[in-house]
Design an enzyme around this catalytic site. Structure first.
Site, mmCIF file in Angstrom:
data_model
loop_
_atom_site.group_PDB
_atom_site.id
_atom_site.type_symbol
_atom_site.label_atom_id
_atom_site.label_comp_id
_atom_site.label_asym_id
_atom_site.label_seq_id
_atom_site.Cartn_x
_atom_site.Cartn_y
_atom_site.Cartn_z
ATOM 1 N N TYR A 1 0.567 -1.126 -0.618
ATOM 2 C CA TYR A 1 0.256 0.045 -0.093
ATOM 3 C C TYR A 1 1.146 1.315 0.024
ATOM 4 O O TYR A 1 1.602 1.143 1.017
ATOM 5 C CB TYR A 1 -0.664 0.001 1.579
ATOM 6 C CG TYR A 1 -1.948 1.109 1.396
ATOM 7 C CD1 TYR A 1 -3.265 0.947 0.147
ATOM 8 C CD2 TYR A 1 -1.555 2.194 2.196
ATOM 9 C CE1 TYR A 1 -3.743 2.624 0.270
ATOM 10 C CE2 TYR A 1 -2.350 3.367 2.637
ATOM 11 C CZ TYR A 1 -3.474 3.370 1.454
ATOM 12 O OH TYR A 1 -4.373 4.414 1.923
ATOM 13 N N LYS B 1 4.277 8.592 9.290
ATOM 14 C CA LYS B 1 4.235 8.312 10.726
ATOM 15 C C LYS B 1 5.154 8.965 11.722
ATOM 16 O O LYS B 1 4.790 9.498 12.622
ATOM 17 C CB LYS B 1 4.216 6.195 10.614
ATOM 18 C CG LYS B 1 3.483 5.901 9.566
ATOM 19 C CD LYS B 1 2.408 4.883 9.833
ATOM 20 C CE LYS B 1 1.305 4.785 9.191
ATOM 21 N NZ LYS B 1 0.050 4.339 8.857
ATOM 22 N N ASP C 1 9.364 3.275 0.215
ATOM 23 C CA ASP C 1 8.280 3.688 0.886
ATOM 24 C C ASP C 1 8.694 2.845 2.200
ATOM 25 O O ASP C 1 7.986 1.583 2.536
ATOM 26 C CB ASP C 1 6.804 3.432 0.307
ATOM 27 C CG ASP C 1 5.825 3.150 1.115
ATOM 28 O OD1 ASP C 1 6.451 4.311 2.658
ATOM 29 O OD2 ASP C 1 4.207 2.958 0.720
HETATM 30 N N1 PMP Z 1 2.456 3.725 3.160
HETATM 31 C C1 PMP Z 1 2.356 3.082 3.755
HETATM 32 C C2 PMP Z 1 3.927 1.912 3.606
HETATM 33 C C3 PMP Z 1 1.097 2.914 4.641
HETATM 34 O O1 PMP Z 1 1.178 2.278 5.290
HETATM 35 C C4 PMP Z 1 1.289 4.131 4.341
HETATM 36 C C5 PMP Z 1 -0.980 4.064 5.352
HETATM 37 N N2 PMP Z 1 -0.612 3.269 5.965
HETATM 38 C C6 PMP Z 1 1.097 4.904 3.488
HETATM 39 C C7 PMP Z 1 1.677 5.525 2.262
HETATM 40 C C8 PMP Z 1 0.012 5.783 3.309
HETATM 41 O O2 PMP Z 1 0.406 7.459 4.578
HETATM 42 P P1 PMP Z 1 -1.196 8.446 5.162
HETATM 43 O O3 PMP Z 1 -2.069 6.974 5.471
HETATM 44 O O4 PMP Z 1 -0.122 8.819 6.181
HETATM 45 O O5 PMP Z 1 -1.856 9.364 3.903
#
Ligand code: PMP
Length: 425
Positions: free
Chosen positions: A142, A265, A237
Site C-alpha cells: 500500500y 508516521k 516506501d
Molecule cells: N505507505 C505505507 C507503507 C503506509 O503504510 C501508509 C499508511 N498506512 C501510507 C503509505 C499512506 O500514509 P498516510 O495514511 O499518511 O497517507
C-alpha cells in the site's frame, strides 16, 4: 447502549461509514468501533472509560507510546510560538538535517503532511526525472490512496492493472504494473515486457499492509540491480518501517540504498507529517529549483515538525531500538508457544517491533500465500482480546506494534489473554 455505540450511530449520519479512514469502522471484524477518549503510554481509554492495552499505536507512529513527555513538551513550546506561517522556519531545516543523519540516502528532503502525499509526489518526480510513465509496485503493498496506487494485479502479474476503486481512470491504472512481492523474476518479466518504460519501482521494504511480510534474502538487492540495469528510480516506501525496524529504517537493516525514500508516521511524532527525499540530482528537479510542481500550505507545519524532532531525538542513541528488539523477540516467542499450546493453525511474522499473527499455517511470503487465512477466526480472536482489555488491529492484514511504553507487565498481561483466547476460538 454504550457511549461508543451512541457515537457511532451519530457519526454514521454525518461521516460516511461513521469514520474518517475505512479500517477504523471494524468492517473486517464486525461490531462497533471503539471510540478513543485518551491515551497515555501503552494504554488507551475508550469513550466508556475502559482501559485497553494498545497494539495499534495509531497504525505505527507511536514508537514511544501515547503522549510521551518529550513530544508533549516540544509541541507545547511550539504551540506558544504560533501554529502555522506558510513561510520557512528553522525547525524545518533542522528536521531535514535530522532525517539525513538517520537516513543518509536522503541527501535532500521535502516535507509534506501525509504518506499518501509523499508517495504521490515521489512518483511524479520519478516520472519527470526518467521521462517515462509506467510504475511497478507489488501486489499487497500500500502506498496511500492516490490514483496511481489504487490498482491491483489482474489475473497474473503480466496483466495490465485494473482500478480497484471506482473513480480511478482506467488510463491511469493501466500505467501501474503489479509484481509478486518477494519475486524479483516476476518484476524482471514485467521490465522485459515494457522495456524502457518503467519510471519507478516502489516497494515497502518490509511489507506491512498485507500483514507483516519480511523481504526474502536477495529481494531488495535484486530490485536495486534491476533498477540500475534499466535506468529506473528505486523508491522505498518506509512510511511504516522508517525509524521503526532500525533507526535508519529498512534500508539500514538490509543494507540497500534506494534512490528515493518515503517517510511518515514516526517522523511526525504522531502529528500529520511525512516526507520524501533521496538523491540530490533527482530532488533538485522539484519546484522551485526545478520544474516538477509540488506544494503544501501546511507542509513543514511547526507543531508537527517539533513533534518529529523530539521523536527522532529520543531514538538517536539506539537504546529504544535495543529494548524494542528484546521485548518484541520475547513477545514473538510467547505467541509461538501460545499457538503451539492451543494447537491452532497460525504463524507469526516479525521484523523488529512490527508483527502479525496470521491464522494460516504459513509461511506468509506474498499476497498469494494469504489465500488460506481464516479471517473469521481473526475476527473472533480480535473481539475476545478486546473483551479482555487488549486492543489489536481490527483487521487481519495489518501489522501490530510494540512500543517503548509497553512494559514487561503489559506484554505478559496481553500474552496471558492471548493464551486464553487462542484456546477457545
Ligand atoms: N505507505 C505505507 C507503507 C503506509 O503504510 C501508509 C499508511 N498506512 C501510507 C503509505 C499512506 O500514509 P498516510 O495514511 O499518511 O497517507
Amino acid at each position: 447502549m454504550s457511549r461508543s455505540e451512541e457515537l457511532f450511530e451519530r457519526a454514521r449520519k454525518v461521516v460516511p461509514g461513521g469514520v474518517n479512514s475505512p479500517v477504523r469502522a471494524f468492517g473486517a471484524v464486525g461490531g462497533t468501533p471503539v471510540f478513543i477518549a485518551s491515551g497515555k503510554g501503552a494504554r488507551v481509554r475508550d469513550a466508556d472509560g475502559r482501559e485497553l492495552i494498545d497494539f495499534v499505536a495509531s497504525w505505527g507512529p507511536l514508537i514511544l507510546g501515547h503522549a510521551p513527555a518529550v513530544v508533549e513538551r516540544a509541541v507545547a513550546e511550539a504551540l506558544r510560538a504560533g501554529t502555522s506561517f506558510g513561510a520557512p522556519t528553522a525547525a524545518e531545516v533542522d528536521l531535514a538535517d535530522d532525517v539525513r543523519s538517520f537516513v543518509p540516502s536522503m541527501e535532500m528532503v521535502r516535507l509534506v503532511s501525509s504518506g499518501t502525499e509523499a508517495c504521490m509526489s515521489a512518483v511524479r518526480l520519478a516520472r519527470a526525472f526518467t521521462g517515462r510513465d509506467r510504475i511497478l509496485k507489488f501486489a499487497g503493498c500500500y502506498h496511500g490512496h492516490s490514483d496511481t496506487f489504487l490498482v491491483k494485479a489482474g489475473s497474473g502479474a503480466l496483466t495490465l492493472g485494473v482500478p480497484s476503486s471506482p473513480g480511478v481512470p482506467g488510463a491511469v491504472a493501466a500505467l501501474t504494473l503489479n509484481a509478486r512481492y518477494n519475486d524479483v523474476e516476476d518484476a524482471r518479466g514485467l521490465f522485459a515486457k515494457h522495456r524502457g518504460e518503467v519510471a519507478a519501482v516502489i516497494v515497502e521494504p518490509v511489507a506491512g499492509n498485507m500483514g507483516v511480510v519480511p523481504p526474502r534474502a536477495g529481494f531488495l538487492g535484486g530490485l536495486r540491480k534491476l533498477c540500475d540495469e534499466n535506468g529506473t528510480v528505486l523508491i522505498f516506501d518506509e512510511v511504516i518501517t522508517g525509524f521503526r525496524v532500525a533507526p535508519g529504517g529498512a534500508q539500514a537493516l538490509y543494507g540497500i540504498r534506494p534512490d528515493l525514500t518515503i517517510l511518515g508516521k514516526i517522523l511526525g511524532g504522531g502529528l500529520p507529517l511525512a516526507a520524501f527525499g533521496g538523491r540530490g540530482a533527482i530532488m533538485e528537479r522539484l519546484a522551485p529549483s526545478g520544474p516538477v510542481y509540488q506544494a503544501g500550505t501546511l507542509s513543514g507545519n511547526p507543531l508537527a515538525t517539533a513533534a518529529g524532532r523530539a521523536m527522532l531525538a529520543a531514538l538517536k542513541d539506539g537504546a529504544v531500538h535495543r529494548r524494542l528488539e528484546e521485548r518484541s523477540a520475547r513477545f514473538e516467542e510467547g505467541l509461538r508457544r501460545a499457538i503451539e499450546a492451543a494447537r491452532v493453525e497460525a504463524c507469526v511474522n516479525r521484523v523488529g517491533s512490527m508483527l502479525t499473527l496470521f491464522f494460516t499455517r504459513g509461511p506468509v511470503t506474498d499476497l498469494d500465500s494469504l489465500s488460506g487465512v481464516k479471517t473469521d477466526r481473526y475476527a473472533r480472536f480480535f473481539h475476545a482480546l478486546l473483551d479482555r482489555g487488549v486492543y489489536f488491529p481490527p483487521a487481519q492484514y495489518e501489522a501490530f506494534f510494540i512500543s517503548d511504553a509497553h512494559t514487561d507487565r503489559d506484554l505478559d498481561q496481553a500474552l496471558a489473554a492471548i493464551r486464553e483466547v487462542l484456546g477457545s476460538i
